[in-house]
Design a protein around this motif. Structure first.
Motif, short mmCIF file in Angstrom:
data_model
loop_
_atom_site.label_atom_id
_atom_site.label_comp_id
_atom_site.label_asym_id
_atom_site.label_seq_id
_atom_site.Cartn_x
_atom_site.Cartn_y
_atom_site.Cartn_z
N ALA A 31 43.98 35.49 45.28
CA ALA A 31 42.81 35.48 46.14
C ALA A 31 43.09 36.14 47.48
O ALA A 31 42.23 36.81 48.06
N THR A 32 44.30 35.97 48.00
CA THR A 32 44.62 36.56 49.29
C THR A 32 44.72 38.07 49.21
O THR A 32 44.64 38.76 50.23
N LEU A 33 44.88 38.61 48.00
CA LEU A 33 44.98 40.06 47.85
C LEU A 33 43.61 40.72 47.72
O LEU A 33 43.49 41.92 47.75
N ILE A 34 42.57 39.91 47.57
CA ILE A 34 41.24 40.45 47.35
C ILE A 34 40.45 40.42 48.64
O ILE A 34 40.36 39.39 49.29
N SER A 103 50.72 42.73 38.39
CA SER A 103 50.72 43.58 39.58
C SER A 103 49.57 43.20 40.52
O SER A 103 48.60 42.54 40.12
N ALA A 104 49.67 43.65 41.75
CA ALA A 104 48.61 43.40 42.72
C ALA A 104 47.30 44.02 42.27
O ALA A 104 46.23 43.42 42.43
N ASP A 105 47.36 45.21 41.67
CA ASP A 105 46.14 45.86 41.20
C ASP A 105 45.50 45.07 40.08
O ASP A 105 44.27 44.95 40.01
N ASP A 106 46.33 44.49 39.20
CA ASP A 106 45.79 43.63 38.15
C ASP A 106 45.04 42.45 38.77
O ASP A 106 43.89 42.17 38.41
N LEU A 425 36.70 39.00 30.91
CA LEU A 425 37.70 40.02 31.17
C LEU A 425 37.29 40.85 32.37
O LEU A 425 36.11 41.08 32.61
N SER A 426 38.30 41.32 33.10
CA SER A 426 38.10 42.43 34.02
C SER A 426 38.61 43.68 33.33
O SER A 426 38.97 43.65 32.15
N ASP A 427 38.68 44.79 34.06
CA ASP A 427 39.22 46.00 33.44
C ASP A 427 40.73 45.94 33.26
O ASP A 427 41.31 46.80 32.62
#
Length: 443
Positions: A31-34, A103-106, A425-427
């Motif tokens: 959550a902190t990465l978004i 990963s952070a992008d995931d 799902l996300s991408d």
């Protein structure tokens, strides 16, 4: 194997819910990465408008086309005895990683609000190319005890870009069979979706995107996005076939059967086509996402129209009843001419719908339709709305109360009653969250 019976495993279900509650991820790091500063606020889709005229409902009528049994039997005779879901799960050769190891992008692809309770990323080799996940269904759909045989299973449908990658795999569709018995260690194996041809003497790959799937009994219903009259394809999960040649071709080859390197293929046993012809703005809806609704009698298949995000064309939402005939388990209810009519239909001002779910709260006087939408700009996070005939509510997040809070490039929904979880799902990731938490974010 049990999957046709309706045996309740109450003790197992209670223990499983307790285990999931005790081990669910907070995903605080994710959550902190978004970024919760989402500038765009989407349009309120408002209440659902019932569609009752014969002109409206007639466009939703389907014609059933089943593959002859002799065709399927000829294919099985050539390829060898079909196998079931258990055999594919025992052969799992890939693992899903928990969110903390992704990963952070995931993790940035996950919903901002409501937050996922559990999340997993795929093998990096599967997300590095032109394949993308779009549809999910579970053994919570397949049987009302939440298991298929002795396993808890998630099925995820993926589509390959029709314009990039190797020409031989462009536009194909595949399904990940995920062993979900241990929530901390999910493993999966691929099967390619194919269509029998030449009377069962061969098969070809399904050249169609997959945006929705529902697993009901031993049948898997999959949306068709090839731009034709087909609306749904039907697969029998007791008729999974093993290939014998590891090569790039798809179909019968010298020395055996090949499927572009996949060990398993799933041949279609039938399809449903719109009786009114190809999907068009003034005709049948282009098929989009699917979900199962066990709150009707009989159970029903829920569908949403596929429209462009941010466009002017508003989507239709509707349902078909499943057949109550044991000889037609997993197929839609049809009349004597093999036609399936919509049991209920609505129009919504929402566009870009990629996930749909219908749920009735105990004591509620109307059903709620949950819709996940892509943003009109096709970047960043999507929106999650709950609609009924009275109005709509959105999940909000961030200091500016944005409704761009749902997953990035979100896919379809599947509700697992035994755990109270919504799967989607996300991408980049497969995730689950409590439906009760989703309702709290909307209320």
């Amino acid at each position: 194997m049990k999957h046709r019976g309706r045996h309740r495993r109450r003790r197992r279900g209670a223990a499983l819910r307790a285990a999931l509650t005790g081990t669910a991820l907070a995903l605080t790091a994710a959550a902190t990465l978004i970024s919760t500063s989402q500038a765009e606020v989407g349009e309120d889709p408002g209440g659902l408008k019932p569609l009752t005229s014969a002109a409206d409902t007639g466009r939703l009528r389907l014609q059933e086309h089943l593959v002859p049994a002799r065709t399927l039997d000829r294919l099985a005779a050539g390829m060898g005895r079909p196998v079931g879901v258990d055999a594919v799960l025992r052969d799992a050769d890939r693992g899903l990683r928990e969110a903390a190891d992704c990963s952070a992008d995931d993790r940035e692809s996950l919903p901002v609000a409501p937050a996922a309770g559990r999340a997993y990323c795929w093998d990096p080799a599967d997300t590095a190319g032109a394949w993308r996940p779009a549809a999910v269904t579970t053994s919570g759909d397949a049987d009302d005890d939440g298991a298929y045989g002795s396993h808890r299973v998630v099925l995820a449908g993926w589509s390959h870009s029709p314009t990039s990658g190797r020409p031989g795999e462009r536009g194909l569709a595949r399904v990940a069979f995920v062993d979900a018995d241990d929530p901390a260690h999910l493993a999966y194996r691929w099967a390619l979706l194919v269509l029998p041809v030449d009377g069962g003497r061969d098969y070809r790959g399904l050249a169609s995107g997959v945006s929705g799937m529902v697993w009901y009994g031993n049948k898997l219903l999959v949306t068709a996005e090839s731009g034709g009259a087909d609306a749904l394809y039907v697969y029998d999960l007791d008729r999974i076939q093993r290939t014998t040649v590891d090569g790039p071709a798809i179909g019968r080859v010298p020395g055996g059967w090949s499927a572009d390197g996949y060990r398993y293929v799933l041949p279609a046993i039938g399809s449903y086509r719109f009786a009114a012809g190809r999907c068009a703005p003034s005709g049948p809806p282009c098929p989009g996402t699917l979900a199962l609704d066990r709150g009707t009698a009989p159970d029903s298949l829920v569908a949403a129209e596929r429209t462009a995000p941010g466009g002017d064309r508003r989507a239709r939402l509707w349902r078909y009843a499943f057949s109550g005939d044991p000889a037609r388990a997993g197929l839609l209810a049809t009349d004597a001419a093999g036609r399936a009519s919509a049991a209920e239909a609505y129009r919504t001002r929402a566009s870009g719908i990629r996930g749909v779910l219908v749920y009735r709260k105990p004591g509620a006087d109307r059903a709620s339709w949950y819709v996940g939408r892509l943003p009109g700009t096709r970047d960043g996070h999507g929106e999650l709305w709950r609609q009924d005939t009275a109005g709509a509510r959105a999940a909000h997040c961030g200091a500016d109360a944005s409704d761009r809070c749902w997953a990035r490039e979100a896919g379809s929904f599947s509700y697992w009653p035994q755990t109270g979880e919504l799967w989607s799902l996300s991408d980049r990731m497969l995730f689950a969250l409590p439906l009760a938490g989703l309702d709290r974010s909307l209320d």
